[in-house]
Design an enzyme around this catalytic site. Sequence first.
Site, PDB file in Angstrom:
ATOM      1  N   ARG A   5      -6.344   5.433  11.860  1.00  0.00           N
ATOM      2  CA  ARG A   5      -6.435   4.165  11.196  1.00  0.00           C
ATOM      3  C   ARG A   5      -5.086   4.384  10.626  1.00  0.00           C
ATOM      4  O   ARG A   5      -4.843   4.721   9.377  1.00  0.00           O
ATOM      5  CB  ARG A   5      -7.461   4.235  10.162  1.00  0.00           C
ATOM      6  CG  ARG A   5      -7.590   2.632   9.639  1.00  0.00           C
ATOM      7  CD  ARG A   5      -7.425   2.488   8.027  1.00  0.00           C
ATOM      8  NE  ARG A   5      -6.073   2.717   7.717  1.00  0.00           N
ATOM      9  CZ  ARG A   5      -5.488   3.038   6.675  1.00  0.00           C
ATOM     10  NH1 ARG A   5      -6.294   3.120   5.438  1.00  0.00           N
ATOM     11  NH2 ARG A   5      -4.149   3.480   6.291  1.00  0.00           N
ATOM     12  N   LYS A  30       5.313  10.919   4.956  1.00  0.00           N
ATOM     13  CA  LYS A  30       4.506  11.221   3.705  1.00  0.00           C
ATOM     14  C   LYS A  30       5.190  12.524   3.001  1.00  0.00           C
ATOM     15  O   LYS A  30       5.494  12.696   1.955  1.00  0.00           O
ATOM     16  CB  LYS A  30       3.113  11.320   3.589  1.00  0.00           C
ATOM     17  CG  LYS A  30       2.380  10.242   4.218  1.00  0.00           C
ATOM     18  CD  LYS A  30       2.050   9.247   2.958  1.00  0.00           C
ATOM     19  CE  LYS A  30       1.638   7.938   3.453  1.00  0.00           C
ATOM     20  NZ  LYS A  30       1.198   6.968   2.344  1.00  0.00           N
TER      21      LYS A  30
HETATM   22  O1  LIG Z   1       1.828   4.362   4.278  1.00  0.00           O
HETATM   23  C1  LIG Z   1       1.542   3.315   3.280  1.00  0.00           C
HETATM   24  O2  LIG Z   1       2.591   2.639   3.388  1.00  0.00           O
HETATM   25  C2  LIG Z   1       0.559   3.199   2.662  1.00  0.00           C
HETATM   26  C3  LIG Z   1      -0.541   3.527   3.065  1.00  0.00           C
HETATM   27  O3  LIG Z   1      -1.127   5.006   3.188  1.00  0.00           O
HETATM   28  C4  LIG Z   1      -1.499   2.927   4.338  1.00  0.00           C
HETATM   29  O4  LIG Z   1      -1.267   1.680   4.396  1.00  0.00           O
HETATM   30  O5  LIG Z   1      -2.100   3.500   4.962  1.00  0.00           O
HETATM   31 MG   LIG Z   2      -2.292   5.768   4.628  1.00  0.00          MG
END
Ligand SMILES: O=C([O-])CC(=O)C(=O)O
Ligand SMILES: [Mg+2]
Length: 554
Positions: free
Chosen positions: A116, A134
């Site tokens: 996802r 991240k």
């Molecule tokens: O990554 C992002 O912008 C926020 C997040 O974790 C996601 O939407 O799954």
């Molecule tokens: Mg995310």
Amino acid sequence: MQGLIPPGQSDLQCEVDRAHAALSKCCSPLDKYQAVMNLKETNGDCFYGLMAQRLVDYLPIIYTPAVGEACQQWSSLLARPQGLYISISDLGNVANVLYNWPEEDVRIAILTDGERILGLGDLGCNGMGIPVGKATVHTAAGGIHPRYTLPITIDVGCNRRSIREDPFYVGLRQERVRGDKYDELVDEIVDCLRQRYGPSLVIHWEDFAASNAFRLLAKYRERGYATFNDDIQATAAVTLGALMGAQRLPGVPPLRQQAFLFFGAGQANLGAAQLLVRALAEEGVPEEDAKRQIWLMDSQGIVYTGRKGRQLTPQKEAFARSQADTGLAEQVGKDLSKAVGLIRPATLIGAAAQGGAFSEGVVRALNQVTQETFGENARPAVFALSNPVEEAECTAQQAYDWTDGAAVFASGTAFAPVRRNDGSTFLPGQCNNCLVFPGVALGCVAAGATEVADSMMLAAARAIGRKLTSDELQRDSVLPRIERLSEIARAVGAAVSLEAIASNKASPSGLSALRCLPELGGTEPSELLQLAEGCIRQMQYDPFVPGSGLRTSG
Ligand SMILES: O=C([O-])CC(=O)C(=O)O
Ligand SMILES: [Mg+2]
């Protein structure tokens, strides 16, 4: 090297400026993504220097939204591996794969299985861009040294045929493995991570489908790992932070008096609902009463006990309305504006990845019921949290236009400031978990946390609400500006470590590093901030003296 590089010497600052100038020539966000990732590969010092100095320019590239497009195109990007791939064929052999990672001292592992990715669904192995992005934010905002971060993509297959059949696809061409074999692989990965990197390694789960996300989080928390799920808990903390921030604006009804309508009952909204109940409990609202303030709406309509069709998951069941609301739920059906009219919420939070779901009718109805309930100066909260931007439930401009400027608005992906008729500007808050996860990880690493407790997430939310400046409040922002991301990460880090200490979740090594903190008593202890600063990469080149050999870094 002599003769192989040009004779002129540049210091790091000059290289950072040059890189920025060169990157400014890229025509599209995707081009820029590729170019900046190439820089990461070829000159890490310059890349992190650039990220530290110009995070606000590059966050939309290395992170949401451009990283989403990069993941969609990953197979044809010539992307160099920047993290570790562990596939279902490695079952039984994960330790050997893990020992191929060159770093000895990892503090945070960021894991995805690509099922996802943002609001984009199953991208399989192409999801690698997300843990890599991240990890970069952990460094650029939280100051965690890049060598302490380990992005991992778990490849158990992909259920999107178009991806599996793409001739350039880099992952396994099979449907997703589920059940015991999947669990065995994740178990083996987590065990091997602990074996190699020790018990205080922070395990950050990212972009799993809900069916695995809740289970894995609960399982490894119970087993005593320092672990959090970004999409459930960090998104919840930033959402609660935004609700708390909104409380500082005139006209926003008190949290304990409102009804909250959550549109979408996935990880983000369920996490937010869970944390909201905890926050209300701390205000003295009994859990059952707090739950009665909360309404969830999923693809089948209002979530209520005894609803026909698919059985409710335990997480939804916890918020299911009682049978007494069956009539209302049936009347609503799947119609969001009817839900607003009948439930009469003052806060509407969308996280269903249904772009445009907050129509003009829905937003106008929300404004009307809020004013009918709380008076004509009352202001509804509209949070359109789905990512990337096409998935947002409405835009900032729409929320303002449709409520004559009354709405307080926040979104998952950034929207530009909106000009008001009087010439001033609204500043939409970016309610993205990036305001939380770098600080949570930093706080856990600093305190040597043995667990990421809910109270630590609550502390993160509070820290964010507190950090709003009067200028931001004047411009109706419910969250600190993303330009302040590093400052916020450190404040969240401080709050999280203090809470870890207060709730006995800090380990002796962390405690000794933070030994002075309890006496300091403040909310942003300078010692911790210094510690955070100390983690930051010292980005300096050793001078290159022609004829003396290699640079030793760079
Ligand atoms: O990554 C992002 O912008 C926020 C997040 O974790 C996601 O939407 O799954
Ligand atoms: Mg995310």
